[in-house]
Design a protein around this motif. Structure first.
Motif: not given
Ligand code: MN
Length: 198
Positions: A21-33
């Motif tokens: 995680v990066n708290i100070d991000g821009t809301g970018k994600s790469q998610i694979s569950t």
């Protein structure tokens, strides 16, 4: 200010979870569950919290989604807590009522270091597609417990279970965004009369 980023790798006999995680991000994600609906919810969590999230999970989905969802919540909570460090400068509190079509859900948060979940959300069906609706609570319980976060979620009303779940994730995302943001009026201090939150 130090970068508020963290990684957690957590491997058990049930799941193998990686979260960055990066708290100070821009809301970018790469998610694979491996759980489509859950990926959709985590994408909302990242997008609306502006916390960048890379999440890769290999879980025992041949049993059901439970371990995968819970352990992902544990790892996201641990990663957020680690990234916040001593929680210096944070806004700490936030609450919000979030509307989505016919549904309205409130989330309130205190990034307190004290884990607590108050969950007042009822689903009218046991499943959204193949996803067990009771796992929404399991996720937020794990997140609050491991994030050192007091979290209250209240669904005021709603008819569609997809919307009810989605408003929970979006409302929590928005309050996490506000509560983890640096308050410029007290950026150098921990916002507690105790002097510590972690
Ligand atoms: Mn949706």
């Amino acid at each position: 200010m130090a970068e508020r980023r963290a990684e957690i790798s957590r491997k058990t006999n049930e799941t193998d979870v990686f979260v960055r995680v990066n708290i100070d991000g821009t809301g970018k994600s790469q998610i694979s569950t491996g759980v489509g609906f859950f990926d959709h919810m985590l994408d909302q969590l990242s997008r609306h919290s502006l916390i960048d999230m890379d999440i890769n999970v290999k879980g025992d989905l041949h049993i059901d989604d439970h371990h995968t969802v819970e352990d992902t919540g544990i790892a996201i909570g641990q990663a957020i807590s680690k990234a916040l460090g001593d929680r210096r400068g944070i806004t700490r509190y936030a609450s919000l009522d979030l509307a989505m079509d016919e549904t309205m859900t409130k989330a309130a948060v205190d990034i307190s270091g004290r884990p607590f979940l108050v969950w007042n959300v009822m689903f009218s069906a046991p499943k959204i597609g193949t996803f067990d609706t009771e796992l929404v609570r399991e996720f937020f319980q794990a997140l609050a417990q491991n994030g050192g976060i007091t979290l209250h979620v209240l669904n005021h009303y709603g008819a569609n279970n997809h919307h009810i779940a989605e408003t929970c994730f979006k409302a929590v995302a928005r309050v996490l965004r506000t509560a983890t943001e640096i308050d410029p009026r007290q950026a150098d201090r921990v916002p507690s009369t105790k002097g510590m939150l972690a």
